[in-house]
Design an enzyme around this catalytic site. Structure first.
Site, PDB file in Angstrom:
ATOM      1  N   HIS A   1       0.855  -1.184   0.000  1.00 32.08           N
ATOM      2  CA  HIS A   1       0.000   0.000   0.000  1.00 32.08           C
ATOM      3  C   HIS A   1       0.897   1.241   0.000  1.00 32.08           C
ATOM      4  CE1 HIS A   1      -2.642   3.151   1.566  1.00 32.08           C
ATOM      5  NE2 HIS A   1      -3.659   2.412   1.137  1.00 32.08           N
TER       6      HIS A   1
ATOM      7  N   ASP B   1       0.895   4.218   1.324  1.00 33.58           N
ATOM      8  CA  ASP B   1       1.214   4.811   2.627  1.00 33.58           C
ATOM      9  C   ASP B   1       2.167   3.920   3.418  1.00 33.58           C
ATOM     10  OD1 ASP B   1      -0.408   7.062   2.212  1.00 33.58           O
ATOM     11  OD2 ASP B   1      -2.180   5.997   2.916  1.00 33.58           O
ATOM     12  N   LYS B   2       1.980   2.610   3.302  1.00 32.87           N
ATOM     13  CA  LYS B   2       2.856   1.690   4.022  1.00 32.87           C
ATOM     14  C   LYS B   2       4.249   1.615   3.388  1.00 32.87           C
ATOM     15  CE  LYS B   2       1.110   0.775   7.594  1.00 32.87           C
ATOM     16  NZ  LYS B   2       1.893   1.394   8.645  1.00 32.87           N
TER      17      LYS B   2
ATOM     18  N   GLU C   1      10.436  11.774   6.961  1.00 30.31           N
ATOM     19  CA  GLU C   1       9.109  11.723   6.343  1.00 30.31           C
ATOM     20  C   GLU C   1       9.267  11.371   4.862  1.00 30.31           C
ATOM     21  OE1 GLU C   1       6.574  12.030   8.228  1.00 30.31           O
ATOM     22  OE2 GLU C   1       7.388  13.041   9.995  1.00 30.31           O
TER      23      GLU C   1
ATOM     24  N   GLU D   1      14.431  15.934   9.454  1.00 25.71           N
ATOM     25  CA  GLU D   1      15.569  16.401  10.246  1.00 25.71           C
ATOM     26  C   GLU D   1      16.299  15.206  10.830  1.00 25.71           C
ATOM     27  OE1 GLU D   1      12.748  19.059   9.333  1.00 25.71           O
ATOM     28  OE2 GLU D   1      12.296  17.738  11.026  1.00 25.71           O
TER      29      GLU D   1
ATOM     30  N   LYS E   1      -5.546  -4.585   0.573  1.00 22.02           N
ATOM     31  CA  LYS E   1      -6.223  -4.187   1.807  1.00 22.02           C
ATOM     32  C   LYS E   1      -7.088  -5.326   2.329  1.00 22.02           C
ATOM     33  CE  LYS E   1      -6.842   0.838   1.356  1.00 22.02           C
ATOM     34  NZ  LYS E   1      -7.852   1.926   1.405  1.00 22.02           N
TER      35      LYS E   1
ATOM     36  N   PHE F   1      -8.326  -4.377 -10.419  1.00 26.03           N
ATOM     37  CA  PHE F   1      -7.364  -3.665  -9.578  1.00 26.03           C
ATOM     38  C   PHE F   1      -5.958  -3.988 -10.091  1.00 26.03           C
ATOM     39  CE2 PHE F   1      -5.977  -3.007  -4.825  1.00 26.03           C
ATOM     40  CZ  PHE F   1      -5.183  -1.940  -5.214  1.00 26.03           C
TER      41      PHE F   1
ATOM     42  N   ASP G   1      -1.816   5.729  -6.517  1.00 24.60           N
ATOM     43  CA  ASP G   1      -2.200   6.680  -5.468  1.00 24.60           C
ATOM     44  C   ASP G   1      -0.939   7.136  -4.745  1.00 24.60           C
ATOM     45  OD1 ASP G   1      -3.725   8.200  -3.791  1.00 24.60           O
ATOM     46  OD2 ASP G   1      -4.442   6.540  -2.557  1.00 24.60           O
ATOM     47  N   ALA G   2      -0.868   8.420  -4.411  1.00 29.15           N
ATOM     48  CA  ALA G   2       0.271   8.921  -3.651  1.00 29.15           C
ATOM     49  C   ALA G   2       0.237   8.378  -2.227  1.00 29.15           C
ATOM     50  CB  ALA G   2       0.255  10.448  -3.631  1.00 29.15           C
TER      51      ALA G   2
ATOM     52  N   ARG H   1       0.078   8.023   7.533  1.00 35.02           N
ATOM     53  CA  ARG H   1      -1.329   8.186   7.176  1.00 35.02           C
ATOM     54  C   ARG H   1      -2.151   6.941   7.512  1.00 35.02           C
ATOM     55  NH1 ARG H   1      -2.356  10.996   1.447  1.00 35.02           N
ATOM     56  NH2 ARG H   1      -1.926   8.886   0.663  1.00 35.02           N
ATOM     57  N   LYS H   2      -1.542   5.963   8.164  1.00 30.95           N
ATOM     58  CA  LYS H   2      -2.267   4.752   8.555  1.00 30.95           C
ATOM     59  C   LYS H   2      -2.098   4.503  10.049  1.00 30.95           C
ATOM     60  CE  LYS H   2      -4.386   3.202   4.908  1.00 30.95           C
ATOM     61  NZ  LYS H   2      -4.711   4.554   4.453  1.00 30.95           N
TER      62      LYS H   2
ATOM     63  N   LYS I   1      10.566   8.038  13.301  1.00 31.36           N
ATOM     64  CA  LYS I   1      10.898   8.824  14.481  1.00 31.36           C
ATOM     65  C   LYS I   1      11.772   8.027  15.437  1.00 31.36           C
ATOM     66  CE  LYS I   1       6.546  11.396  14.258  1.00 31.36           C
ATOM     67  NZ  LYS I   1       5.278  11.722  14.938  1.00 31.36           N
TER      68      LYS I   1
ATOM     69  N   LYS J   1      11.224  10.681  20.490  1.00 33.10           N
ATOM     70  CA  LYS J   1       9.911  11.215  20.147  1.00 33.10           C
ATOM     71  C   LYS J   1       8.851  10.396  20.883  1.00 33.10           C
ATOM     72  CE  LYS J   1      12.338  13.131  16.692  1.00 33.10           C
ATOM     73  NZ  LYS J   1      13.817  13.100  16.659  1.00 33.10           N
TER      74      LYS J   1
ATOM     75  N   ASP K   1       5.756  10.478  20.712  1.00 33.13           N
ATOM     76  CA  ASP K   1       4.711   9.957  19.832  1.00 33.13           C
ATOM     77  C   ASP K   1       4.887   8.457  19.651  1.00 33.13           C
ATOM     78  OD1 ASP K   1       3.143  12.114  19.262  1.00 33.13           O
ATOM     79  OD2 ASP K   1       4.195  12.681  17.445  1.00 33.13           O
TER      80      ASP K   1
END
Length: 421
Positions: free
Chosen positions: A17, A19-20, A45, A58, A182, A257, A265-266, A271-272, A292, A296, A298
């Site tokens: 995918h 995003d992955k 990123e 960074e 998916k 598909f 798709d970008a 985003r997941k 990260k 961090k 997060d």
């Protein structure tokens, strides 16, 4: 009043995918930096689209890493190899980087916590007090007794289906599959407990022709038959709750598909975040994990919150538990800790919160040291965080993940019994 009878749905995605793809590239870069410099500061990123991968962020480290090489090798390992991978190619895609050093203002707060020593804290090491949180924010951890790994059943099943979908592709059990895919599982709950499988959705990228057949309707019939046999039936063969005659199977519900992945798709790192955690069953603080370094919160504090919640459930103190942590940038201690057992606790949430305070040090460097987060890549052949970047950062059973350890549970149980005595 909490719902007792309801449907709940969670999704997962394969490593192909878009995003992955980004999450894995960002974490592969992190793995490489931490392997060479365990105290590297990394915030990487990634975005991918047709014919291009861009990494920005960074990074401050005392080593050199060939970032373009890492990007291409990660894309290759996922399976994007020209036409074979659906049009996106690790060899020919443009690779762009824009990297700066970590802000000195942020580094100053992380390197030295803006607070004084607390003699009542669980640990009084100088290092713990010298490291502050790398950002402000809230993080949630969750556990429940619906599965052996103490995860909600819908996301557990969705991950296993997505993992198996990738596995049958890589092993060429189903040789016409491409990397993007998916899964989605809807579980029916009765009296608050999983009762039956309502709907299973699988969408998979595939070759334009299957076994020499180009007719789309016939291709979709073959895909449906193969995915039920090799993916769905395989995943559910040892499950207590199985699909039945009423379960709906939606296999490639949109039809053809062929164009997928970054060409279709970008993708963007982070985003997941719901796929990465509890499938929406628990709240989420909004912070992503991939790319990260452990300073961090997060990332590190979200893992610690899962660790706390899992040990509470493993100790039998509750059927489900959510832990919220909040931090201020440059400050070591959490500004708040909240435990919620949703009325399932065997003792009060206030008493459980006291046990948490007595048994878990939730300051950033303590979390990092407890899980040995800076050295995990080196201890795992240079690849640890990248493996987390697909199929969930929590609830993993396919390799050892420190925050899934439940060795504190026995101590919590013993102390809880003492409270009742």
């Amino acid at each position: 009043m909490a719902l007792k009878d309801f449907l709940f749905t969670s999704e997962s995605v394969t490593e192909g995918h878009p995003d992955k793809v980004c999450d894995q590239i960002s974490d592969a870069i992190l793995d490489e930096f931490l392997t060479k410099d365990s105290k590297a500061r990394v915030a990487a990123e990634t975005t991918v689209t047709t014919g291009m991968a861009l990494v920005c962020g960074e990074i401050t480290a005392d080593c050199y890493v060939d970032i373009p090489r890492i990007i291409r090798n990660t894309i290759k390992s996922i399976g994007y190899k020209g036409e074979e991978g659906g049009g996106f190619d690790y060899k020919t895609c443009a690779v762009l980087t824009s990297i700066d050093e970590q802000s000195t203002d942020i580094a100053g707060g992380v390197n030295k916590a803006l607070e004084t020593r607390d003699d009542n804290a669980n640990t009084s090491t100088e290092e713990t007090m010298e490291v502050g949180a790398g950002d402000q924010g809230i993080m949630f951890g969750f556990a429940c007794d619906e599965t052996p790994e103490l995860m909600p059943l819908p996301i557990s099943l969705a991950h296993r289906l997505a993992y198996r979908l990738a596995e049958v592709r890589k092993q060429r059990i189903v040789d016409y599959l491409r990397p993007d895919g998916k899964s989605q599982v809807t579980v029916e709950y009765k009296d608050g407990r999983p009762y039956k499988i309502n709907t299973i959705v699988l969408s998979t990228q595939h070759d334009p022709e299957i076994n020499g057949i180009s007719d789309n309707q016939k291709c979709q019939e073959i895909i449906r038959e193969d995915l039920i046999k090799h993916v769905i039936d395989y995943v559910f063969k040892d499950e207590t709750i199985k699909p039945d005659a009423d379960t709906r199977y939606l296999i490639n519900p949109s039809g053809r598909f062929v164009i997928g992945g970054p060409q279709g798709d970008a993708g963007v790192t982070g985003r997941k975040i719901i796929v990465d955690t509890y499938g929406g069953y628990s709240r989420h603080g909004g912070g992503a994990f991939s790319g990260k370094d452990p300073t961090k919160v997060d990332r590190s504090a979200a893992y610690a919150a899962r660790w706390v919640a899992k040990n509470i459930v493993a100790a039998g103190l509750a059927e489900k538990c959510e832990v919220e942590l909040a931090y201020a940038i440059g400050v070591a201690r959490p500004v708040s800790v909240l435990v919620d057992t949703f009325g399932t606790g065997k003792i009060s949430d206030e008493e459980i919160s006291k046990l948490v305070s007595d048994n878990f040090d939730l300051r950033p460097i303590a979390i990092i040291n407890t899980f040995d987060m800076r050295n995990l890549p080196a201890k795992n052949g240079g690849k640890f965080y990248q493996k987390l970047a697909a199929y969930g950062h929590v609830g993993r059973t396919d390799f050892y993940v420190p925050w899934e350890d439940t060795s504190v549970a026995s101590k919590l149980k013993e102390q809880a019994l003492a409270l009742k005595a």
